[in-house]
Design a protein around this motif. Structure first.
Motif: not given
Length: 719
Positions: A225-234, A265-269, A272-284
């Motif tokens: 049941g593991t989900k993948i999170a890509a993270i962006a730290i300040s 900010v972390a995007v959980v998907a 990995t590919s979806a998590a990274k694309k989601g993090l980029e789309a978040a436009s932090i």
């Protein structure tokens, strides 16, 4: 048995016990805590260092973590030697989190680092193996109704004096478990001359799993049941998220959740590919906070100013002021070494599942104690509710002594239903590290008419790691790691004064990096010894020999390295040979590097020769591997390594601007080990420290230009 054969004496007494294991078998439990009680047999049975089952399978529960240094094999060899079993017959397991049983005897925590794994466990693991051997022999003797002295252990069996009767260990474990455990001081350890396995080159036990892919690193953990999170730290230390386009991130196919924490900010998907694309789309967008204007120039300027002030005294002998004033010649120098990133091949990662009453982690960490404390603090769970599945590590170099990666993952997992794997990108890994401190050193020396040193004054200025991690280790304002390799150089110096000046940089976190204090101090000391030799018009090797007359172990490694490197052999134009000698991590090392400096200033190191005296050896093949890997790791930093800041942000982001050494640049590294009966020393960080000055002294030999600031700048070396 002599102390040198037993190895370093621990400052906590050993306690051994035998008990019946679940399902039958012999358990030898080695506790480093004097309060450990034999009355708690059943509770402690799963945490034993050694288990032997009825099939004769020997299991070593590893007190240290493997991160490429070969410690799984080396510590298994310690056990197998005394237990009289083949190395291939030892199975390895990771130790659970339990400081009562597995706290490092030298460091006091359940952690791996400081080139101490063999130094700390040389005696405890051998005692554990010898105790098991003793009990098995006693069990066989009882079975045969003979005196135990007429029996011996060999290759997993106990044999009688005639050699006609033998019993396998598995047949003896139940009887052995019922016998009283001999006191540690009564257990006979083998003398080095009787070693069969220790001192031989054994194949590493972890290699097959690495080759066939069956060995799991932390990044491989994937509970159901593991989900993948890509993270962006300040990007600026102390900053926090200001705005996040959550809708855009959630619009990416496969993205399940956007998680905000205090500084990330972390995007959980689903992958990995979806998590990274989601993090980029978040436009932090970030609120950079108080460190938004910090630059490397600011930090260096601050260090320079503070280095003019007296520091805490680390070592002082003789009247340095008078000796400098009366010296025939005085030399003054300033040396600088930059912040360095660890850049392990396995980026920071941690898988966490937070439930109401437990928190389970899958991670590779050097510091189980800190990992457990971080998770317990964040979740407000009792420490015993934190379950850590520790894994083999794809490179640590000190980075995984810190628990920040674990803390980030736990913060994310607290907002996610089910297990989540948080993986840092290479950019996050490089730009959010705990870096090797920037050091700014002032050093002065005086020589007499014959060129002999008469005075030595050295002031180390830089961040103190111990002041943050273990303030009790500070001594009158001196960080012992910050001056290792500087406070007590291997040379005879009639007047010496060494100071430590703690200067903490703004907007940067510092921590241990492979070699830490010695990685900077050996560079300064060995470069400056070379400067004194040049001022005295003396050969660098011969000059060192004069100063090592009262240090026979250091002299011997120097003489052997010089012999093997053919010191004195003529070189072509713009080719040079440099030398360095050190005593650090309990081992003596001499290194000689051959380098060519091209007309455009490019440096090519073609050959590195090391001679090492690390006391009693376990696996010579591992020693050679650590000399090779350590030298190349240090050479990478010497030629290319530097973390710089602008507007509070780390400027380097990946291997295009934080360069690793390329395969075609790697020199031939050869290692020569001096046989020794002294207690074991450390190996993991020794070559990394020595390579800096060996290379820069070779550059001076080739060009006549002294390198006092690292990394090497080719612009300064152009023909």
């Amino acid at each position: 048995m002599s102390n040198s054969a037993r190895g370093p004496q621990l400052n906590r007494r050993h306690f051994l016990k035998a008990s019946v294991a679940v399902g039958g078998g012999l358990i030898i439990n080695l506790s480093l805590d004097p309060s450990f009680s034999a009355a708690a047999d059943a509770d402690f049975a799963p945490n034993a260092f050694i288990r032997i089952d009825r099939k004769g399978l020997v299991t070593l529960v590893m007190p240290q973590v493997e991160m490429g240094q070969g410690i799984y094999t080396a510590q298994a060899m310690l056990l197998a030697e005394e237990l009289e079993v083949a190395l291939d017959d030892v199975k390895l397991e990771h130790a659970p989190v339990d400081e009562t049983l597995y706290a490092h005897p030298m460091l006091g925590r359940q952690m791996t680092g400081g080139s101490t794994s063999i130094r700390a466990f040389w005696t405890p693991l051998r005692i554990a193996g010898a105790t098991a051997r003793t009990l098995l022999i006693q069990a066989a003797a009882k079975e045969w109704n003979v005196d135990p002295v007429t029996c011996r252990a060999e290759d997993g069996f106990v044999l009688d004096v005639s050699g006609t009767r033998k019993l396998a260990y598995g047949e003896l474990v139940d009887m052995a478990a019922s016998l009283p455990v001999p006191a540690p001081e009564t257990v006979t350890l083998k003398s080095p001359e009787d070693f069969k396995l220790l001192g031989t080159s054994a194949k590493r036990l972890d290699t097959p799993g690495k080759v066939d892919g069956s060995l799991n690193y932390g990044i491989d953990a994937f509970p159901q049941g593991t989900k993948i999170a890509a993270i962006a730290i300040s990007p600026v230390l102390g900053g926090k998220p200001k705005s996040v386009n959550e809708q855009a991130a959630l619009g990416v196919n496969g993205v399940r959740q956007v998680v905000l924490t205090d500084e990330a900010v972390a995007v959980v998907a689903d992958h990995t590919s979806a998590a990274k694309k989601g993090l980029e789309a978040a436009s932090i967008e970030w609120d950079d906070g108080p460190n938004a204007q910090v630059s490397s120039a600011d930090i260096v300027r601050h260090l320079e100013q503070e280095s003019l002030k007296p520091g805490a005294i680390a070592h002082s002998e003789g009247d340095v002021t008078t000796a400098l004033a009366s010296a025939a010649q005085r030399i003054d120098a300033v040396y600088q070494l930059p912040f360095l990133s660890h850049t392990a091949m396995e980026p920071m990662n941690c898988t966490v599942h937070v439930r109401k009453d437990t928190c389970q982690l899958w991670v590779g960490t050097q510091n189980l104690s800190a990992a457990k404390m971080a998770a317990a603090t964040l979740t407000a769970l009792a420490p015993e509710k934190i379950i850590i599945n520790n894994h083999i590590i794809g490179g640590g170099f000190g980075r995984r002594l810190e628990a920040d990666g674990i803390a980030h993952a736990v913060k994310v997992a607290m907002q996610v239903d089910g297990p989540v794997k948080v993986i840092w990108s290479r950019e996050e890994d490089i730009q959010h590290g705990y870096y090797r401190p920037y050091y700014y050193d002032r050093i002065s020396g005086g020589i007499d008419e014959q060129g002999n040193p008469v005075a030595w004054m050295h002031r180390v200025s830089g961040s103190s790691i111990f002041a943050r991690i273990a303030p009790a280790a500070m001594r009158n304002g001196v960080d012992p790691d910050g001056v290792e390799g500087a406070a007590h150089p291997p040379y005879s110096l009639p007047a010496i004064h060494v100071e430590f000046n703690q200067v903490e940089p703004q907007g940067v976190l510092t921590s241990w990096w492979r070699g830490v204090g010695p990685s900077h101090n050996v560079f300064v000391v060995e470069s400056f010894i070379d400067e004194l030799a040049a001022a005295a018009n003396a050969d660098p090797v011969e000059y060192r020999k004069r100063l090592l007359a009262e240090n026979p172990r250091a002299l011997r490694v120097l003489e052997l390295a010089a012999e093997k490197a053919e010191w004195g052999r003529p070189l072509s134009a713009r080719q040079g040979r440099g030398v360095a000698v050190q005593f650090a991590f309990g081992s003596y090392l001499a290194m000689i590097a051959d380098a060519t400096v091209e007309a455009d200033g490019t440096v090519r190191v073609t050959r590195i020769v090391t001679a090492v005296d690390c006391g009693l050896t376990v696996n010579p093949d591992t020693i050679a591997a650590q000399m090779e890997g350590g030298a190349l790791y240090g050479l990478t930093a010497a030629l290319y390594g530097a973390i710089t800041l602008k507007d509070g942000r780390v400027e380097q982001s990946n291997f295009h601007d934080y360069l690793p050494l390329r395969i075609e640049e790697a020199p031939h590294v050869e290692t020569h080990i001096i046989p020794s009966a002294e207690p074991p020393g450390g190996i993991g960080e020794t070559a990394t420290s020595a390579v800096f000055p060996a290379v820069t002294n070779a550059i001076f030999s080739a060009t006549g230009k002294r390198v006092r600031t690292l990394p090497v700048n080719p612009e300064d070396l152009k023909a």
